[in-house]
Scaffold this motif. Structure first.
Motif: not given
Length: 462
Positions: A342-354
């Protein structure tokens, strides 16, 4: 073909067949008259001189007359038999040519993908329609294992349910599962197939067809919504676990959770998640699957970690943290496998959530590495604790120098970033020996342990 079902076409074909049969019968009748005339002439040329006491023609005496007569009578019969054999062979050649042309037309115009595999699961034939379904040209699939485009676990689950519903035959039809497209997309497909058998009845591969199936076309949207809502409320989700083994010691170090659906399974598990995504309920279903897996993991030995597969969208949902903190499994024993397809457009929110979950001890794995959208960028941005190499890279790694080179490069890369490297889909001893020699950390696959729903199997892993 549609035009072949037209009654007018059938009537015209029947008329032509009757006309051809009449012509063939008339032709054979004339030949029989010629043969009878020749035989009568030969018989009279020998029998009449004998009847009047005259010497036989050609100096033939009475003792050799009858053998000569029989020999001469056989000549037109042999000629007739040879002529009819030649005519039959010519008709068969013409029919074979017409059939070949028709099959060639079907292969190049049909939207269905026709395929065949050998007993080792590698493609031996693929029609041009595979390009639209898988993204591969037919020649690119030849020699590749079927697992490069279809997850064998999903197909096996769907086949087992069809077999239970329909018959004990090893053929199957109307099996809905998921195909891996070359660009990383997941394509919902309808598959039918049957085993190929030799004259002694031994299986030597499979052949079948495949077509794209839209989730909305498979069922009406209202029925899909009803079905998924039932899944979210009736507790029909169950969890199977597949062992993950350390390659140095051979011991089980973790278990991947695999969602299964009790009751009727017309769709494979992944196809159900795609169906849920088609109506916007995929996050709800994934969260429920995670909660079910963590609750079921209480039956695993305490020394094993539990790996659960989640899409990036679910990782951004606040309900994920609640599902983990409310579980009886401590975060240090949980590994979230973030799929790479699954393509991720912006990794910053994903990193912050994890980040808060990782600080609590939870680990992150990149699942199916090498199979989809972002490839190394996905790994670089997430900085995972584990990297799971896709089956497409592992299948045949013992014989393909390019795959071994890629595997060796991934071993070095994962060591540099401090990540464990897990080989997925090990199915042969040769593949296991190859990944072990390369220095990969761990592996899973049917050779090392099949998914199991039985707690008694899980206890042996400890």
């Amino acid at each position: 073909m549609p035009f072949m079902r037209d009654p007018r076409f059938k009537r015209a074909s029947s008329h032509k067949r009757r006309q051809a049969n009449r012509l063939a019968s008339a032709s054979t009748g004339w030949w029989l008259l010629v043969v009878v005339f020749i035989e009568a002439a030969v018989a009279l040329s020998i029998r009449l001189p004998l009847a009047f006491g005259l010497p036989l023609w050609g100096g033939i005496d009475e003792q050799t007359g009858f053998p000569a007569l029989l020999a001469l009578l056989m000549v037109p019969l042999v000629v007739l038999a040879a002529w009819r054999l030649m005519r039959q062979q010519q008709r068969e050649r013409n029919q074979a040519f017409r059939t070949s042309r028709l099959m060639d037309t079907v292969l190049h115009t049909s939207l269905d993908w026709l395929w065949a595999t050998g007993p080792d699961g590698r493609f031996t034939f693929s029609s041009p329609a595979c390009k639209d379904i898988t993204g591969y040209e037919p020649f690119e699939l030849l020699g590749k294992h079927i697992t490069c485009v279809i997850d064998p676990g999903d197909l096996a689950d769907a086949r087992l349910e069809w077999k239970a519903r329909e018959s004990g035959d090893s053929s199957w039809s109307r099996v809905v599962t998921v195909c891996r497209h070359r660009d990383g997309r997941r394509v919902l497909i309808d598959v039918a197939g049957r085993p190929m058998r030799d004259r002694d009845g031994r299986d030597y591969g499979f052949e079948g067809t495949c077509r794209v199936l839209n989730p909305e076309a498979a069922r009406s949207r209202a029925e899909v919504t009803r079905r998924i809502q039932e899944l979210l409320t009736d507790g029909s989700l169950v969890t199977a676990f597949q062992p993950i083994r350390c390659l140095k010691t051979g011991s089980v170090v973790g278990a991947e959770s695999l969602t299964r659906f009790s009751g009727s399974q017309e769709f494979s598990p992944e196809a159900r998640f795609m169906e849920a995504a088609s109506i916007g309920l995929d996050i709800e279903l994934e969260i429920l699957a995670l909660r079910t897996a963590l609750a079921t993991a209480a039956g695993l030995p305490t020394g094993l970690y539990v790996a659960a597969n989640l899409s990036p969208r679910v990782c951004l949902d606040p309900r994920l943290a609640a599902a983990i903190t409310e579980s009886t499994i401590p975060p240090r024993r949980i590994v979230l496998e973030v799929t790479e397809r699954h393509e991720v457009g912006n990794y910053e929110p994903l990193a912050e959530a994890l980040a808060p979950l990782r600080r609590a001890g939870l680990r992150i794995a990149v699942d199916d590495a090498g199979a989809g959208f972002a490839s190394m960028r996905h790994i670089l941005q997430l900085k995972p604790d584990l990297i799971k190499l896709d089956r497409g890279i592992i299948a045949g790694i013992d014989t393909d120098p390019a795959q071994r080179a890629l595997g060796a490069a991934m071993v070095g890369f994962s060591s540099e970033i401090g990540a464990a490297l897990v080989a997925e889909g090990i199915e042969t001893e040769a593949e296991l020996a190859a990944v072990t020699k390369l220095g990969m950390t761990a592996a899973q696959g049917y050779l090392l342990g099949r998914p199991s729903l039985r707690p008694e199997d899980w206890r042996t892993w400890g």
